[in-house]
Design a protein around this motif. Structure first.
Motif, PDB file in Angstrom:
ATOM      1  N   LYS A   1       7.310   7.925  -0.343  1.00 52.02           N
ATOM      2  CA  LYS A   1       6.840   6.538  -0.324  1.00 52.02           C
ATOM      3  C   LYS A   1       8.003   5.628   0.003  1.00 52.02           C
ATOM      4  O   LYS A   1       9.084   5.741  -0.586  1.00 52.02           O
ATOM      5  CB  LYS A   1       6.256   6.170  -1.685  1.00 52.02           C
ATOM      6  N   SER A   2       7.802   4.713   0.941  1.00 48.41           N
ATOM      7  CA  SER A   2       8.764   3.633   1.126  1.00 48.41           C
ATOM      8  C   SER A   2       8.045   2.425   1.716  1.00 48.41           C
ATOM      9  O   SER A   2       7.087   2.583   2.480  1.00 48.41           O
ATOM     10  CB  SER A   2       9.917   4.056   2.039  1.00 48.41           C
ATOM     11  N   VAL A   3       8.515   1.249   1.359  1.00 50.69           N
ATOM     12  CA  VAL A   3       8.020   0.029   2.010  1.00 50.69           C
ATOM     13  C   VAL A   3       9.168  -0.662   2.749  1.00 50.69           C
ATOM     14  O   VAL A   3       9.041  -1.809   3.175  1.00 50.69           O
ATOM     15  CB  VAL A   3       7.375  -0.945   0.985  1.00 50.69           C
TER      16      VAL A   3
ATOM     17  N   SER B   1       6.035  12.826  -4.945  1.00 48.56           N
ATOM     18  CA  SER B   1       7.245  12.393  -5.667  1.00 48.56           C
ATOM     19  C   SER B   1       8.483  13.187  -5.233  1.00 48.56           C
ATOM     20  O   SER B   1       9.289  13.616  -6.072  1.00 48.56           O
ATOM     21  CB  SER B   1       7.055  12.500  -7.193  1.00 48.56           C
TER      22      SER B   1
ATOM     23  N   ARG C   1      14.354   2.704   5.566  1.00 49.88           N
ATOM     24  CA  ARG C   1      14.149   3.957   4.811  1.00 49.88           C
ATOM     25  C   ARG C   1      12.939   4.735   5.336  1.00 49.88           C
ATOM     26  O   ARG C   1      12.933   5.963   5.332  1.00 49.88           O
ATOM     27  CB  ARG C   1      14.023   3.658   3.320  1.00 49.88           C
TER      28      ARG C   1
ATOM     29  N   LYS D   1       2.162   3.165  -5.375  1.00 52.89           N
ATOM     30  CA  LYS D   1       3.148   2.195  -5.860  1.00 52.89           C
ATOM     31  C   LYS D   1       3.533   1.171  -4.785  1.00 52.89           C
ATOM     32  O   LYS D   1       4.345   0.292  -5.023  1.00 52.89           O
ATOM     33  CB  LYS D   1       4.440   2.843  -6.406  1.00 52.89           C
TER      34      LYS D   1
ATOM     35  N   GLU E   1      14.444   6.512   8.189  1.00 53.75           N
ATOM     36  CA  GLU E   1      15.377   7.531   7.672  1.00 53.75           C
ATOM     37  C   GLU E   1      14.599   8.760   7.189  1.00 53.75           C
ATOM     38  O   GLU E   1      14.978   9.902   7.470  1.00 53.75           O
ATOM     39  CB  GLU E   1      16.160   6.900   6.512  1.00 53.75           C
ATOM     40  N   ASN E   2      13.505   8.516   6.491  1.00 55.24           N
ATOM     41  CA  ASN E   2      12.747   9.634   5.925  1.00 55.24           C
ATOM     42  C   ASN E   2      12.137  10.494   7.024  1.00 55.24           C
ATOM     43  O   ASN E   2      12.155  11.729   6.944  1.00 55.24           O
ATOM     44  CB  ASN E   2      11.688   9.109   4.955  1.00 55.24           C
TER      45      ASN E   2
ATOM     46  N   LEU F   1      11.158  12.254  -3.896  1.00 55.89           N
ATOM     47  CA  LEU F   1      12.447  11.579  -4.095  1.00 55.89           C
ATOM     48  C   LEU F   1      12.656  11.214  -5.563  1.00 55.89           C
ATOM     49  O   LEU F   1      13.617  10.530  -5.918  1.00 55.89           O
ATOM     50  CB  LEU F   1      12.516  10.309  -3.219  1.00 55.89           C
ATOM     51  N   GLY F   2      11.741  11.649  -6.412  1.00 56.14           N
ATOM     52  CA  GLY F   2      11.903  11.395  -7.850  1.00 56.14           C
ATOM     53  C   GLY F   2      11.222  10.126  -8.341  1.00 56.14           C
ATOM     54  O   GLY F   2      11.369   9.761  -9.508  1.00 56.14           O
ATOM     55  N   SER F   3      10.489   9.449  -7.449  1.00 55.05           N
ATOM     56  CA  SER F   3       9.630   8.322  -7.853  1.00 55.05           C
ATOM     57  C   SER F   3      10.257   7.355  -8.842  1.00 55.05           C
ATOM     58  O   SER F   3       9.678   7.028  -9.883  1.00 55.05           O
ATOM     59  CB  SER F   3       8.318   8.869  -8.461  1.00 55.05           C
TER      60      SER F   3
HETATM   61  P1  A2P Z   1      11.396   1.727  -1.252  1.00 55.25           P
HETATM   62  O1  A2P Z   1       9.904   1.747  -1.159  1.00 55.25           O
HETATM   63  O2  A2P Z   1      11.949   0.375  -1.591  1.00 55.25           O
HETATM   64  O3  A2P Z   1      12.054   2.345  -0.041  1.00 55.25           O
HETATM   65  P2  A2P Z   1       8.811   8.939  -4.212  1.00 55.25           P
HETATM   66  O4  A2P Z   1       8.399   9.120  -2.775  1.00 55.25           O
HETATM   67  O5  A2P Z   1       9.430  10.149  -4.810  1.00 55.25           O
HETATM   68  O6  A2P Z   1       7.676   8.388  -5.040  1.00 55.25           O
HETATM   69  O7  A2P Z   1       9.978   7.835  -4.259  1.00 55.25           O
HETATM   70  C1  A2P Z   1       9.728   6.511  -3.898  1.00 55.25           C
HETATM   71  C2  A2P Z   1      10.947   5.673  -4.285  1.00 55.25           C
HETATM   72  O8  A2P Z   1      12.069   6.065  -3.500  1.00 55.25           O
HETATM   73  C3  A2P Z   1      10.752   4.198  -4.041  1.00 55.25           C
HETATM   74  O9  A2P Z   1      11.448   3.479  -5.026  1.00 55.25           O
HETATM   75  C4  A2P Z   1      11.385   3.986  -2.674  1.00 55.25           C
HETATM   76  O10 A2P Z   1      11.824   2.654  -2.531  1.00 55.25           O
HETATM   77  C5  A2P Z   1      12.546   4.941  -2.736  1.00 55.25           C
HETATM   78  N1  A2P Z   1      12.963   5.469  -1.418  1.00 55.25           N
HETATM   79  C6  A2P Z   1      12.180   5.799  -0.381  1.00 55.25           C
HETATM   80  N2  A2P Z   1      12.914   6.277   0.641  1.00 55.25           N
HETATM   81  C7  A2P Z   1      14.197   6.257   0.233  1.00 55.25           C
HETATM   82  C8  A2P Z   1      15.431   6.623   0.830  1.00 55.25           C
HETATM   83  N3  A2P Z   1      15.480   7.117   2.061  1.00 55.25           N
HETATM   84  N4  A2P Z   1      16.572   6.459   0.102  1.00 55.25           N
HETATM   85  C9  A2P Z   1      16.531   5.960  -1.156  1.00 55.25           C
HETATM   86  N5  A2P Z   1      15.391   5.605  -1.777  1.00 55.25           N
HETATM   87  C10 A2P Z   1      14.229   5.749  -1.098  1.00 55.25           C
END
Ligand code: A2P
Length: 316
Positions: free
Chosen positions: A261-263, A207, A267, A21, A270-271, A209-211
């Motif tokens: 996943k984050s872009v 997933s 974050r 994504k 943070e992760n 963080l609930g994607s």
């Molecule tokens: P973003 O890429 O803008 O940071 P998953 O890993 O479960 O697929 O979740 C990915 C989603 O969680 C994306 O929308 C991502 O957005 C968001 N996300 C990633 N890291 C964080 C965080 N530390 N806090 C809140 N949302 C996060």
């Protein structure tokens, strides 16, 4: 970076950057930033359609000596239209070319469903291969051959439920090192985790963080928002952490590697810093109570009326 030892002795870093994504125009910066701040594990797949940009970030980071190839772990996944053993190496070569690498640390069969050669996402039953052929076994033979050629260090599967995993274990020479599955407090998959543990197969949680950024067509109405769960928020406050960090710390405490996943640069950091969150056994037990067998990625894209596969084929 904390890691987990696989059944072949190699070590997978506990936290990886997910790239499903991640838009083509964002993933390059995300991977570069992640490697700069200490990530050593990047999770990719052919079907994410962004491996070329990920590869550009990897290559530059290697050239700039931000990382060494030995310290880096790169996973990719074989798409479902290249399962015939004679097609596997070409699919792998395409991924290696895009990622600008000469070997992968881990290559997974993405889903236990087989499409006809050249079909990206099947629209009708005719575009699937016959499930009776069990073509994932043919894919596995192809993966084993690529290990022998030195193009992959470890092989594994993704989205394999208990019965497909058993079918593979009964018919393989090299055991899968990893099963990458959806896993978070709403979907803890205890039975599958136990099976994996009994066969020394490491689990990577996707997933986590609930994607929330999944496309709408694979979302259901009224689905729960994992990051808004009151218990997770309460524990986060108690630990002076963020809800995402609590979810990731819990995943690692459970012995799974995890690929948020984050872009977003802050974050992404943070992760990774979730590794420092002191989540103890008592708090983990409270999170364990949140299980409700809820899948964000329920496989309906590949199962149902338009497909020869059923949802139970995937998950039972
Ligand atoms: P973003 O890429 O803008 O940071 P998953 O890993 O479960 O697929 O979740 C990915 C989603 O969680 C994306 O929308 C991502 O957005 C968001 N996300 C990633 N890291 C964080 C965080 N530390 N806090 C809140 N949302 C996060």
């Amino acid at each position: 970076m904390m890691d987990f030892e696989l059944n072949n002795g190699l070590k997978i870093p506990a936290i990886g950057l997910g790239t499903w994504k991640s838009a083509v125009n964002e993933v390059y910066e995300a991977v570069k930033h992640a490697l700069k701040v200490g990530y050593r594990h990047i999770d990719c797949a052919f079907i994410y359609e962004n491996e070329d940009e990920v590869g550009r970030a990897l290559k530059e980071s290697l050239t700039e000596k931000v990382i060494s190839r030995e310290s880096l772990w790169v996973t990719s996944k074989l798409w479902c239209n290249s399962f015939r053993s004679e097609n596997v190496e070409a699919a792998l070569d395409k991924t290696l070319k895009d990622l600008k690498l000469d070997y992968l640390d881990l290559y997974l069969i993405h889903w236990p469903v087989a499409f006809k050669t050249g079909v990206g996402f099947p629209q009708n039953k005719e575009e699937y291969e016959n499930p009776g052929e069990k073509l994932f076994l043919s894919a596995w033979e192809g993966l084993e051959a690529c290990v022998k050629k030195g193009k992959i260090k470890s092989i594994g599967v993704s989205n394999f439920g208990p019965s497909n995993l058993k079918e593979l274990l009964d018919n393989c020479s090299v055991k899968p090192a990893v099963n990458q599955i959806e896993r978070h407090p709403f979907l803890q998959q205890d039975e599958l985790l136990n099976i994996c543990k009994n066969h020394s197969i490491h689990v990577t949680a996707y997933s986590p963080l609930g994607s929330l950024d999944r496309p709408d067509f694979i979302k259901s109405e009224d689905e729960p928002i994992l990051l808004d769960t009151p218990k997770i928020i309460e524990i986060a406050k108690e630990l002076d952490a963020s809800p995402a960090q609590v979810l990731l710390a819990w995943a690692v405490k459970c012995g799974t590697s995890v690929i948020p996943k984050s872009v977003n640069p802050s974050r992404i950091e943070e992760n990774l810093n979730s590794l420092k969150v002191p989540l103890d056994d008592a708090l983990c037990s409270q999170i364990n109570e949140l299980d409700k067998g809820f899948r964000f990625v329920n496989g309906s894209l590949f199962a149902g009326d338009h497909s020869p596969y059923s949802v139970s084929y995937l998950w039972e």
